[in-house]
Design a protein around this motif. Structure first.
Motif, PDB file in Angstrom:
ATOM      1  N   GLY A  96      21.091  -2.895 144.762  1.00 32.70           N
ATOM      2  CA  GLY A  96      19.759  -2.785 144.184  1.00 32.70           C
ATOM      3  C   GLY A  96      18.693  -2.937 145.247  1.00 32.70           C
ATOM      4  N   SER A  97      17.499  -2.459 144.924  1.00 35.35           N
ATOM      5  CA  SER A  97      16.417  -2.463 145.908  1.00 35.35           C
ATOM      6  C   SER A  97      15.796  -3.830 146.096  1.00 35.35           C
ATOM      7  N   SER A  98      15.857  -4.684 145.072  1.00 32.81           N
ATOM      8  CA  SER A  98      15.262  -6.013 145.162  1.00 32.81           C
ATOM      9  C   SER A  98      16.128  -6.998 144.388  1.00 32.81           C
ATOM     10  N   PHE A  99      16.281  -8.204 144.918  1.00 35.18           N
ATOM     11  CA  PHE A  99      17.208  -9.161 144.295  1.00 35.18           C
ATOM     12  C   PHE A  99      16.802 -10.591 144.623  1.00 35.18           C
ATOM     13  N   THR A 100      17.350 -11.534 143.857  1.00 35.02           N
ATOM     14  CA  THR A 100      17.135 -12.961 144.082  1.00 35.02           C
ATOM     15  C   THR A 100      18.430 -13.587 144.596  1.00 35.02           C
TER      16      THR A 100
END
Length: 360
Positions: A96-100
């Protein structure tokens, strides 16, 4: 909870790893570590919520000095090493392009780390005080961080101010204009339009950089820099290459500026390296360029295996070689930036090209 892409998480990884290792090694043109050139780290500086924090390397501990609140926190270096390894593993496996990354939240709170991304107005992503063995001094140096863990990052971004204006020479009329502009292939639209112009025996002559500030910034580097860039960009859109290392060799061979190269001087490579260096360390199209570097140290590269290496202004030859050998021209949005169509001014016809530079 912090959220970011692989490049943004790589900035945190660099911060943790530098403090965990306490030194930063230089690299050659191929990003291989130079074991005899390294910089011992004294401290790393960050601004969080308007406050400057100092992370000081002290034997087996990192001392976090919050001067505004007159408070210090002492954390074992091994903790920075542990969380750097954890973070590297999470970045590599993330999708994914953004994650935590929940597993690191408590540690980030402990070390007062609240934001992932540095201000976009600065080229430097991290500021480090090092021991400079060349001078014996302890300078504060800014470094830009480039990560090989995510998608290739951009070195130079396009804008309407980076349009290059060409005059179309030859027997052209409004019917030709409409025919050329009607080409709308899914890929290589601009290349196909240029190919049709060539079929019609039309040629392009560089006129100017559309934005005066960018034009003058280029001329600070070299008076012929706008013309050199215009040739490279035309080569690219004509399908003759994209990597700047190959385009550099091509323009050197064709010598469009008719330099005296009988004694083997690499005029174009030298000037192109200077352009890439200045772009890497501070030059932008719309701000007056006076040669003062923003990223005052250079670049830190996060390699695919997590190793950190740097290019410092002291090893400038390796830095410029790295930039030339690891970048390529890329096509920005023609509709957004207003290029790639024939247009008419008075009785003359023109064509704009634009570009951005991306790492391989």
């Amino acid at each position: 909870m912090l959220k970011g892409n692989k490049g943004e998480w790589s900035e945190l990884y660099t911060f943790l790893k530098l403090l965990g290792e306490g030194e930063l090694y230089a690299a050659d043109e191929k990003m291989e570590r130079l074991h005899n050139i390294y910089y011992p780290i004294i401290k790393v500086l960050r601004i969080e919520k308007g406050k400057e924090l100092e992370y000081v390397c002290d034997d087996e501990f990192i001392i976090i000095d919050d001067e505004r609140n007159n408070h210090t926190t002492k954390i074992p270096i091994i903790e920075f090493q542990k969380y750097a390894l954890l973070l590297l593993d999470k970045i590599k496996s993330a999708s994914g392009s953004s994650f935590t990354i929940q597993e690191i939240d408590q540690f980030l709170e402990l070390i007062k780390f609240d934001t992932l991304k540095s201000k976009s107005s600065r080229k430097s992503d991290i500021r480090i005080v090092v021991h400079d063995s060349n001078t014996g001094m302890k300078p504060m140096l800014g470094f830009s961080i480039k990560s090989k863990l995510g998608r290739p990052s951009t070195l130079f971004n396009a804008g309407k101010s980076t349009n290059l204006v060409y005059k179309i020479n030859g027997d052209i009329n409004d019917t030709d204009l409409q025919q050329i502009n009607s080409i709308n292939t899914r890929t290589h639209k601009i290349r196909n339009r240029l190919a049709l112009m060539e079929q019609k025996d039309l040629t392009l002559d560089f006129v100017k950089v559309s934005n005066e500030m960018f034009d003058l910034n280029l001329k600070v580097i070299d008076s012929e820099m706008p013309k050199i860039l215009s040739e490279l960009v035309l080569y690219y859109f004509s399908g003759r290459g994209s990597h700047l290392s190959e385009l550099s060799k091509l323009i050197e061979k064709e010598n469009p500026l008719n330099y005296n190269n009988l004694l083997g001087h690499n005029f174009y490579e030298y000037k192109l390296k200077a352009f890439l260096r200045d772009v890497a360390l501070g030059l932008t199209p719309r701000k007056r360029w006076d040669g003062e570097f923003d990223a005052t140290g250079g670049y830190i590269i996060v390699k695919e295996d997590g190793e950190l290496v740097c290019y410092h202004i002291y090893n400038q030859n390796e830095f410029q070689g790295y930039l030339l050998n690891n970048t390529k021209l890329d096509t920005p949005s023609s509709s957004k930036h207003g290029f790639g169509e024939v247009y008419k001014v008075g009785n003359e016809y023109f064509f704009n090209l634009n570009f951005q530079i991306r790492f391989n």
